[in-house]
Design a protein around this motif. Structure first.
Motif, mmCIF file in Angstrom:
data_model
loop_
_atom_site.group_PDB
_atom_site.id
_atom_site.type_symbol
_atom_site.label_atom_id
_atom_site.label_comp_id
_atom_site.label_asym_id
_atom_site.label_seq_id
_atom_site.Cartn_x
_atom_site.Cartn_y
_atom_site.Cartn_z
ATOM 1 N N SER A 17 -42.426 -18.874 -13.998
ATOM 2 C CA SER A 17 -43.223 -17.420 -14.466
ATOM 3 C C SER A 17 -42.142 -16.564 -14.636
ATOM 4 C CB SER A 17 -44.378 -17.278 -13.439
ATOM 5 O OG SER A 17 -45.021 -16.290 -13.899
ATOM 6 N N ALA A 34 -51.111 -13.239 -17.305
ATOM 7 C CA ALA A 34 -50.853 -14.644 -16.492
ATOM 8 C C ALA A 34 -51.862 -15.050 -15.681
ATOM 9 C CB ALA A 34 -49.620 -14.303 -15.779
ATOM 10 N N ILE A 88 -49.422 -18.395 -19.605
ATOM 11 C CA ILE A 88 -49.244 -16.859 -19.984
ATOM 12 C C ILE A 88 -49.517 -16.563 -21.127
ATOM 13 C CG2 ILE A 88 -47.197 -15.101 -20.187
ATOM 14 C CD1 ILE A 88 -45.969 -16.180 -17.745
#
Length: 106
Positions: free
Chosen positions: A84, A7, A12
């Motif tokens: 995320s 990440a 990512i």
């Protein structure tokens, strides 16, 4: 180990374990991860662009690298920080389910 996740700021990169052959056609990869997670993020971003809340170049995008039907790597760009954790847990769940199905076949 099913995959390695790298990440960065708004990106990512997921590299799938080389000793596991995750077939892109194994559920729930397309039906859940691509269509319900990634496509929904893109749809929400497009709505935000339309409302003037987001620059068009900040819309989430993804690339899936394959070797035949085998998924090797995925890159998700323009990922907002608040997404995320959701994305990582979705990846984990998807790969675990795919791996369970792969083990059942053998």
């Amino acid at each position: 180990v099913l995959a390695y996740i790298n990440a960065e700021k708004d990106m990512i990169q997921i590299t799938l374990a080389e000793d596991k052959n995750f077939d892109i056609n194994t559920p729930p990869f397309t039906s859940f991860f691509v269509e319900r997670v990634l496509a929904k993020m893109q749809e929400k971003d497009r709505e935000d662009v339309g409302k003037g809340k987001l620059d068009p170049e900040k819309t989430v995008s993804f690339d899936i690298k394959q070797d035949g039907n085998i998924i090797r790597e995925m890159t998700i760009r323009n990922l907002r920080s608040e997404r995320s954790r959701e994305l990582k847990s979705s990846i984990r769940w998807t790969l675990e389910k795919m791996y369970e199905r792969m083990k059942q076949k053998t």
